[in-house]
Every structure is written in C-alpha cells, then in structure tokens.
Design an enzyme around this catalytic site. Sequence first.
Site, PDB file in Angstrom:
ATOM      1  N   ASP A 106      65.167  34.802  23.434  1.00  0.00           N
ATOM      2  CA  ASP A 106      65.901  33.972  24.393  1.00  0.00           C
ATOM      3  C   ASP A 106      65.844  32.513  23.917  1.00  0.00           C
ATOM      4  O   ASP A 106      64.789  32.026  23.499  1.00  0.00           O
ATOM      5  CB  ASP A 106      65.275  34.096  25.795  1.00  0.00           C
ATOM      6  CG  ASP A 106      66.191  33.544  26.872  1.00  0.00           C
ATOM      7  OD1 ASP A 106      66.689  34.343  27.693  1.00  0.00           O
ATOM      8  OD2 ASP A 106      66.412  32.314  26.900  1.00  0.00           O
ATOM      9  N   HIS A 134      80.307  45.674  25.203  1.00  0.00           N
ATOM     10  CA  HIS A 134      80.334  44.728  26.325  1.00  0.00           C
ATOM     11  C   HIS A 134      80.428  45.455  27.661  1.00  0.00           C
ATOM     12  O   HIS A 134      81.457  46.018  28.007  1.00  0.00           O
ATOM     13  CB  HIS A 134      81.527  43.770  26.189  1.00  0.00           C
ATOM     14  CG  HIS A 134      81.582  42.764  27.302  1.00  0.00           C
ATOM     15  ND1 HIS A 134      80.976  41.535  27.229  1.00  0.00           N
ATOM     16  CD2 HIS A 134      82.150  42.815  28.531  1.00  0.00           C
ATOM     17  CE1 HIS A 134      81.174  40.872  28.356  1.00  0.00           C
ATOM     18  NE2 HIS A 134      81.896  41.630  29.164  1.00  0.00           N
ATOM     19  N   ASN A 183      68.633  41.047  35.536  1.00  0.00           N
ATOM     20  CA  ASN A 183      69.326  40.310  36.586  1.00  0.00           C
ATOM     21  C   ASN A 183      70.743  40.864  36.662  1.00  0.00           C
ATOM     22  O   ASN A 183      71.408  41.009  35.634  1.00  0.00           O
ATOM     23  CB  ASN A 183      69.363  38.816  36.259  1.00  0.00           C
ATOM     24  CG  ASN A 183      67.970  38.212  36.228  1.00  0.00           C
ATOM     25  OD1 ASN A 183      67.083  38.647  36.953  1.00  0.00           O
ATOM     26  ND2 ASN A 183      67.765  37.221  35.380  1.00  0.00           N
ATOM     27  N   GLY A 241      70.932  36.773  40.197  1.00  0.00           N
ATOM     28  CA  GLY A 241      70.578  35.650  39.317  1.00  0.00           C
ATOM     29  C   GLY A 241      71.114  35.774  37.905  1.00  0.00           C
ATOM     30  O   GLY A 241      70.649  35.095  36.997  1.00  0.00           O
ATOM     31  N   HIS A 279      76.994  39.719  30.365  1.00  0.00           N
ATOM     32  CA  HIS A 279      76.919  40.825  29.387  1.00  0.00           C
ATOM     33  C   HIS A 279      75.541  41.430  29.635  1.00  0.00           C
ATOM     34  O   HIS A 279      74.529  40.715  29.544  1.00  0.00           O
ATOM     35  CB  HIS A 279      77.056  40.275  27.957  1.00  0.00           C
ATOM     36  CG  HIS A 279      76.987  41.315  26.880  1.00  0.00           C
ATOM     37  ND1 HIS A 279      77.942  41.430  25.874  1.00  0.00           N
ATOM     38  CD2 HIS A 279      76.068  42.273  26.619  1.00  0.00           C
ATOM     39  CE1 HIS A 279      77.612  42.419  25.062  1.00  0.00           C
ATOM     40  NE2 HIS A 279      76.461  42.945  25.489  1.00  0.00           N
ATOM     41  N   HIS A 299      71.968  42.584  29.881  1.00  0.00           N
ATOM     42  CA  HIS A 299      70.823  42.282  29.019  1.00  0.00           C
ATOM     43  C   HIS A 299      69.528  42.551  29.756  1.00  0.00           C
ATOM     44  O   HIS A 299      69.420  42.329  30.965  1.00  0.00           O
ATOM     45  CB  HIS A 299      70.859  40.828  28.529  1.00  0.00           C
ATOM     46  CG  HIS A 299      71.061  39.809  29.609  1.00  0.00           C
ATOM     47  ND1 HIS A 299      72.297  39.570  30.175  1.00  0.00           N
ATOM     48  CD2 HIS A 299      70.188  38.984  30.235  1.00  0.00           C
ATOM     49  CE1 HIS A 299      72.177  38.626  31.092  1.00  0.00           C
ATOM     50  NE2 HIS A 299      70.897  38.254  31.159  1.00  0.00           N
TER      51      HIS A 299
HETATM   52  P1  AMP Z   1      70.460  35.799  33.008  1.00  0.00           P
HETATM   53  O1  AMP Z   1      70.136  34.742  34.020  1.00  0.00           O
HETATM   54  O2  AMP Z   1      69.744  37.088  33.287  1.00  0.00           O
HETATM   55  O3  AMP Z   1      71.950  35.979  32.822  1.00  0.00           O
HETATM   56  O4  AMP Z   1      69.848  35.280  31.658  1.00  0.00           O
HETATM   57  C1  AMP Z   1      70.592  34.799  30.589  1.00  0.00           C
HETATM   58  C2  AMP Z   1      69.622  34.386  29.526  1.00  0.00           C
HETATM   59  O5  AMP Z   1      70.339  34.191  28.326  1.00  0.00           O
HETATM   60  C3  AMP Z   1      68.886  33.073  29.821  1.00  0.00           C
HETATM   61  O6  AMP Z   1      67.476  33.314  29.818  1.00  0.00           O
HETATM   62  C4  AMP Z   1      69.328  32.151  28.684  1.00  0.00           C
HETATM   63  O7  AMP Z   1      68.300  31.305  28.247  1.00  0.00           O
HETATM   64  C5  AMP Z   1      69.731  33.161  27.606  1.00  0.00           C
HETATM   65  N1  AMP Z   1      70.710  32.682  26.645  1.00  0.00           N
HETATM   66  C6  AMP Z   1      71.890  32.070  26.892  1.00  0.00           C
HETATM   67  N2  AMP Z   1      72.530  31.785  25.743  1.00  0.00           N
HETATM   68  C7  AMP Z   1      71.734  32.244  24.731  1.00  0.00           C
HETATM   69  C8  AMP Z   1      71.841  32.251  23.315  1.00  0.00           C
HETATM   70  N3  AMP Z   1      72.907  31.738  22.678  1.00  0.00           N
HETATM   71  N4  AMP Z   1      70.839  32.806  22.600  1.00  0.00           N
HETATM   72  C9  AMP Z   1      69.758  33.322  23.220  1.00  0.00           C
HETATM   73  N5  AMP Z   1      69.607  33.354  24.558  1.00  0.00           N
HETATM   74  C10 AMP Z   1      70.575  32.822  25.307  1.00  0.00           C
HETATM   75 ZN    ZN Z   2      79.822  40.596  25.803  1.00  0.00          ZN
END
Ligand code: AMP
Ligand code: ZN
Length: 134
Positions: free
Chosen positions: A38, A54, A95, A101, A106, A108
């Site tokens: 992250d 996706h 999330n 949240g 996408h 994850h």
């Molecule tokens: P969420 O709130 O579950 O959608 O978490 C999204 C996560 O993606 C957050 O912890 C961000 O810090 C992380 N994130 C966003 N852009 C990137 C990126 N380019 N590379 C790595 N992590 C990312």
């Molecule tokens: Zn995607």
Amino acid sequence: MSKPKKDNSVDCIFCAIAEHLVPASIRYEDDEIIAFDDINPSTPIHVLVIPKKHWASLAEVPVSGEKLLGKLLYCCKLLAEELNIADSGYRVTINTGKWGGQIVPHLHLHLLGGAPLTERLSMYTEVKTKAEKS
Ligand code: AMP
Ligand code: ZN
C-alpha cells in the site's frame, strides 16, 4: 490512450498497476492476481491483494468469482507467512462500498500486520435522516 472497456476499468489505478502501467512494490503476481505494498501504509506491513480482473467491489463479484475469492484470501495467508507475521497475527480487511469505507473502486484485500492492531471492530458514524437533522 486506454481502450474503453465494458467493465468501467478505464482509469482504474489498480487495473493500471495490474497491467504494469503504474509502478508498485510487487510482493506476488500470477496470471490472475497481484499483491503490492500500500502506498500509504496503515501498519508496518500493509499489502493489497487484488484480482487482475476488474470487479468494483466485493459486492460486484459474480458467482463465477467464488474460486478466485478463495485464492485472494489464501494469497494473504501465504504472504503473511512469507512476511513473518503469521505467528504474531494479522488482519485481512475488505472495505466494501461507500459505508464500508472503500475509496478505490477495484476489489482489494488489505493484509495488515507487523504491530499489535488496535480497534477490535470498526467504529461507525451515526446517520441522521432529514427529519432528525432539522
Ligand atoms: P480502500 O479505502 O479500501 O479503498 O483502500 C484503498 C487503499 O489503496 C488505500 O490504503 C490507499 O493507500 C491505497 N492506494 C491508493 N493508490 C495506491 C497506489 N497507487 N499504490 C498502492 N496503494 C494505493
Ligand atoms: Zn480496476
């Protein structure tokens, strides 16, 4: 320029990482999934595990995605072992949607560990109806 796709993956940052168009610190990759650090870690170890396909969120996964969901979770287990946090313990979080949240649309899995984690369960915000607000 990205080609328009049917699944709204155009301009998706995680699709771009999966396609190696955006750099990431990759921990694991195969033809179906990719795991990377992250960019703004919440814990000393904070890895995101995503399907290359996706899906906007867990809520969008069709029944045909059941096996891949298991693979994503198992990848978290194996990464936890590899990163030496399996014995101390860790958390896997997904999330989902606005109230869940989720910021990046996408699917994850967050693999969080490397320190004792605090909140046992997430906190929530009271939602007031229009009548309650006035
Ligand atoms: P969420 O709130 O579950 O959608 O978490 C999204 C996560 O993606 C957050 O912890 C961000 O810090 C992380 N994130 C966003 N852009 C990137 C990126 N380019 N590379 C790595 N992590 C990312
Ligand atoms: Zn995607």
